[in-house]
Design a protein around this motif. Structure first.
Motif, PDB file in Angstrom:
ATOM      1  N   ALA A   1      -3.869   5.194  -6.706  1.00 28.96           N
ATOM      2  CA  ALA A   1      -2.477   4.755  -6.531  1.00 28.96           C
ATOM      3  C   ALA A   1      -1.751   5.607  -5.498  1.00 28.96           C
ATOM      4  O   ALA A   1      -0.921   5.092  -4.739  1.00 28.96           O
ATOM      5  CB  ALA A   1      -1.744   4.791  -7.868  1.00 28.96           C
ATOM      6  N   ASP A   2      -2.073   6.900  -5.436  1.00 28.47           N
ATOM      7  CA  ASP A   2      -1.455   7.793  -4.454  1.00 28.47           C
ATOM      8  C   ASP A   2      -1.866   7.410  -3.034  1.00 28.47           C
ATOM      9  O   ASP A   2      -1.059   7.479  -2.109  1.00 28.47           O
ATOM     10  CB  ASP A   2      -1.831   9.248  -4.733  1.00 28.47           C
ATOM     11  CG  ASP A   2      -1.355   9.722  -6.094  1.00 28.47           C
ATOM     12  OD1 ASP A   2      -0.224   9.373  -6.493  1.00 28.47           O
ATOM     13  OD2 ASP A   2      -2.125  10.429  -6.779  1.00 28.47           O
ATOM     14  N   ILE A   3      -3.103   7.017  -2.872  1.00 32.48           N
ATOM     15  CA  ILE A   3      -3.582   6.585  -1.553  1.00 32.48           C
ATOM     16  C   ILE A   3      -2.907   5.275  -1.161  1.00 32.48           C
ATOM     17  O   ILE A   3      -2.423   5.125  -0.038  1.00 32.48           O
ATOM     18  CB  ILE A   3      -5.119   6.404  -1.553  1.00 32.48           C
ATOM     19  CG1 ILE A   3      -5.803   7.759  -1.709  1.00 32.48           C
ATOM     20  CG2 ILE A   3      -5.584   5.692  -0.279  1.00 32.48           C
ATOM     21  CD1 ILE A   3      -7.302   7.681  -1.873  1.00 32.48           C
ATOM     22  N   LEU A   4      -2.867   4.330  -2.089  1.00 33.17           N
ATOM     23  CA  LEU A   4      -2.273   3.026  -1.790  1.00 33.17           C
ATOM     24  C   LEU A   4      -0.787   3.139  -1.477  1.00 33.17           C
ATOM     25  O   LEU A   4      -0.258   2.348  -0.699  1.00 33.17           O
ATOM     26  CB  LEU A   4      -2.488   2.062  -2.959  1.00 33.17           C
ATOM     27  CG  LEU A   4      -3.932   1.641  -3.230  1.00 33.17           C
ATOM     28  CD1 LEU A   4      -3.997   0.728  -4.450  1.00 33.17           C
ATOM     29  CD2 LEU A   4      -4.572   0.989  -2.027  1.00 33.17           C
ATOM     30  N   ALA A   5      -0.123   4.144  -2.051  1.00 34.39           N
ATOM     31  CA  ALA A   5       1.314   4.314  -1.830  1.00 34.39           C
ATOM     32  C   ALA A   5       1.639   4.644  -0.378  1.00 34.39           C
ATOM     33  O   ALA A   5       2.730   4.324   0.092  1.00 34.39           O
ATOM     34  CB  ALA A   5       1.860   5.401  -2.756  1.00 34.39           C
ATOM     35  N   VAL A   6       0.710   5.268   0.328  1.00 33.30           N
ATOM     36  CA  VAL A   6       0.970   5.643   1.718  1.00 33.30           C
ATOM     37  C   VAL A   6       0.310   4.704   2.724  1.00 33.30           C
ATOM     38  O   VAL A   6       0.574   4.795   3.913  1.00 33.30           O
ATOM     39  CB  VAL A   6       0.532   7.103   2.012  1.00 33.30           C
ATOM     40  CG1 VAL A   6       1.340   8.067   1.170  1.00 33.30           C
ATOM     41  CG2 VAL A   6      -0.946   7.291   1.793  1.00 33.30           C
ATOM     42  N   LYS A   7      -0.530   3.801   2.240  1.00 32.55           N
ATOM     43  CA  LYS A   7      -1.179   2.845   3.136  1.00 32.55           C
ATOM     44  C   LYS A   7      -0.276   1.641   3.366  1.00 32.55           C
ATOM     45  O   LYS A   7       0.617   1.363   2.592  1.00 32.55           O
ATOM     46  CB  LYS A   7      -2.500   2.340   2.518  1.00 32.55           C
ATOM     47  CG  LYS A   7      -3.630   3.326   2.588  1.00 32.55           C
ATOM     48  CD  LYS A   7      -4.913   2.729   2.083  1.00 32.55           C
ATOM     49  CE  LYS A   7      -5.449   1.760   3.103  1.00 32.55           C
ATOM     50  NZ  LYS A   7      -6.856   1.460   2.952  1.00 32.55           N
ATOM     51  N   SER A   8      -0.594   0.906   4.423  1.00 28.99           N
ATOM     52  CA  SER A   8       0.106  -0.342   4.694  1.00 28.99           C
ATOM     53  C   SER A   8      -0.104  -1.305   3.529  1.00 28.99           C
ATOM     54  O   SER A   8      -1.192  -1.384   2.972  1.00 28.99           O
ATOM     55  CB  SER A   8      -0.443  -0.961   5.979  1.00 28.99           C
ATOM     56  OG  SER A   8       0.034  -2.270   6.143  1.00 28.99           O
ATOM     57  N   ARG A   9       0.929  -2.009   3.163  1.00 32.96           N
ATOM     58  CA  ARG A   9       0.859  -2.932   2.028  1.00 32.96           C
ATOM     59  C   ARG A   9       0.199  -4.267   2.371  1.00 32.96           C
ATOM     60  O   ARG A   9      -0.205  -5.005   1.504  1.00 32.96           O
ATOM     61  CB  ARG A   9       2.265  -3.212   1.485  1.00 32.96           C
ATOM     62  CG  ARG A   9       2.776  -2.102   0.642  1.00 32.96           C
ATOM     63  CD  ARG A   9       2.032  -2.084  -0.644  1.00 32.96           C
ATOM     64  NE  ARG A   9       2.516  -1.022  -1.503  1.00 32.96           N
ATOM     65  CZ  ARG A   9       1.779  -0.518  -2.455  1.00 32.96           C
ATOM     66  NH1 ARG A   9       0.585  -0.935  -2.669  1.00 32.96           N
ATOM     67  NH2 ARG A   9       2.270   0.436  -3.209  1.00 32.96           N
ATOM     68  N   SER A  10       0.096  -4.587   3.648  1.00 34.74           N
ATOM     69  CA  SER A  10      -0.471  -5.884   4.008  1.00 34.74           C
ATOM     70  C   SER A  10      -1.986  -5.861   3.857  1.00 34.74           C
ATOM     71  O   SER A  10      -2.657  -4.946   4.334  1.00 34.74           O
ATOM     72  CB  SER A  10      -0.088  -6.260   5.444  1.00 34.74           C
ATOM     73  OG  SER A  10      -0.650  -5.346   6.349  1.00 34.74           O
ATOM     74  N   LEU A  11      -2.501  -6.846   3.159  1.00 33.95           N
ATOM     75  CA  LEU A  11      -3.937  -6.993   2.989  1.00 33.95           C
ATOM     76  C   LEU A  11      -4.432  -8.005   4.016  1.00 33.95           C
ATOM     77  O   LEU A  11      -3.955  -9.131   4.058  1.00 33.95           O
ATOM     78  CB  LEU A  11      -4.276  -7.473   1.575  1.00 33.95           C
ATOM     79  CG  LEU A  11      -3.894  -6.538   0.428  1.00 33.95           C
ATOM     80  CD1 LEU A  11      -4.263  -7.160  -0.915  1.00 33.95           C
ATOM     81  CD2 LEU A  11      -4.577  -5.196   0.588  1.00 33.95           C
ATOM     82  N   VAL A  12      -5.364  -7.586   4.836  1.00 38.07           N
ATOM     83  CA  VAL A  12      -5.916  -8.459   5.862  1.00 38.07           C
ATOM     84  C   VAL A  12      -7.127  -9.149   5.264  1.00 38.07           C
ATOM     85  O   VAL A  12      -8.018  -8.496   4.714  1.00 38.07           O
ATOM     86  CB  VAL A  12      -6.294  -7.657   7.119  1.00 38.07           C
ATOM     87  CG1 VAL A  12      -6.833  -8.572   8.200  1.00 38.07           C
ATOM     88  CG2 VAL A  12      -5.101  -6.858   7.620  1.00 38.07           C
ATOM     89  N   SER A  13      -7.156 -10.480   5.382  1.00 32.02           N
ATOM     90  CA  SER A  13      -8.254 -11.226   4.764  1.00 32.02           C
ATOM     91  C   SER A  13      -8.633 -12.441   5.596  1.00 32.02           C
ATOM     92  O   SER A  13      -7.890 -12.866   6.483  1.00 32.02           O
ATOM     93  CB  SER A  13      -7.862 -11.674   3.352  1.00 32.02           C
ATOM     94  OG  SER A  13      -6.815 -12.622   3.404  1.00 32.02           O
ATOM     95  N   VAL A  14      -9.797 -12.970   5.281  1.00 28.67           N
ATOM     96  CA  VAL A  14     -10.279 -14.227   5.864  1.00 28.67           C
ATOM     97  C   VAL A  14     -10.846 -15.075   4.731  1.00 28.67           C
ATOM     98  O   VAL A  14     -11.150 -14.576   3.649  1.00 28.67           O
ATOM     99  CB  VAL A  14     -11.371 -14.001   6.935  1.00 28.67           C
ATOM    100  CG1 VAL A  14     -10.810 -13.268   8.143  1.00 28.67           C
ATOM    101  CG2 VAL A  14     -12.576 -13.274   6.368  1.00 28.67           C
ATOM    102  N   ALA A  15     -11.012 -16.358   5.020  1.00 28.15           N
ATOM    103  CA  ALA A  15     -11.648 -17.276   4.074  1.00 28.15           C
ATOM    104  C   ALA A  15     -13.168 -17.166   4.216  1.00 28.15           C
ATOM    105  O   ALA A  15     -13.663 -16.788   5.289  1.00 28.15           O
ATOM    106  CB  ALA A  15     -11.195 -18.703   4.357  1.00 28.15           C
ATOM    107  N   PRO A  16     -13.906 -17.498   3.180  1.00 27.21           N
ATOM    108  CA  PRO A  16     -15.371 -17.412   3.250  1.00 27.21           C
ATOM    109  C   PRO A  16     -15.982 -18.261   4.373  1.00 27.21           C
ATOM    110  O   PRO A  16     -17.030 -17.918   4.913  1.00 27.21           O
ATOM    111  CB  PRO A  16     -15.825 -17.934   1.881  1.00 27.21           C
ATOM    112  CG  PRO A  16     -14.655 -17.761   0.984  1.00 27.21           C
ATOM    113  CD  PRO A  16     -13.445 -17.903   1.847  1.00 27.21           C
TER     114      PRO A  16
END
Length: 143
Positions: free
Chosen positions: A5-20
């Motif tokens: 959670a500490d790592i995620l708190a400082v990372k960008s919140r946007s999750l980059v994804s693609v479809a299968p």
């Protein structure tokens, strides 16, 4: 020791994804544009796997496949261990070492994807923790 959670708190919140169904070439372009070494594979909101540069190198290049014809679903990693925001940095290091992987998807509960942590994130957290420990010890010694 710090938690995921500490790592995620400082990372960008946007999750980059693609479809299968995305071609590997298109996924690689998105990864390059975002300066990332892995990309989440989602079907709608559902996590399906993770595509990494290692997947590309070993499952496309070394097998003589075409990046324009191969779909992400054909080469993505689907069996990665899951961690939670409450997982410790030590636990992540152990999982990454034992499974010889560089990325871990992070889930809240059973199925809510909240992020991804990389070996680089883990290393930065360990270094920051060591620096804080050193600073505290120096303060203690000088007081």
């Amino acid at each position: 020791m710090k938690k995921v959670a500490d790592i995620l708190a400082v990372k960008s919140r946007s999750l980059v994804s693609v479809a299968p169904e995305t071609t590997v070439l298109d996924a690689l372009k998105i990864m390059a544009d975002n300066n990332i070494g892995s990309i989440l594979v989602l079907s709608g909101e559902d996590y399906r796997g993770l595509l990494t540069e290692r997947d590309y190198a070993r499952k496309v290049i070394l097998k003589g496949k075409s990046s324009t014809d191969t779909k992400v679903m054909d080469i993505m990693s689907t069996d990665l261990p899951h961690i939670s925001p409450d997982s410790s940095i030590d636990e992540c290091m152990q999982l990454m070492s034992v499974n010889n992987i560089r990325y871990l998807p992070v889930f809240k509960g059973d199925d809510e994807l909240v992020g991804i942590v990389s070996i680089n994130d883990i290393i930065k957290a360990v270094i920051a923790n060591q620096a804080a420990t050193i600073s505290h010890l120096q303060s203690y010694i000088h007081s």
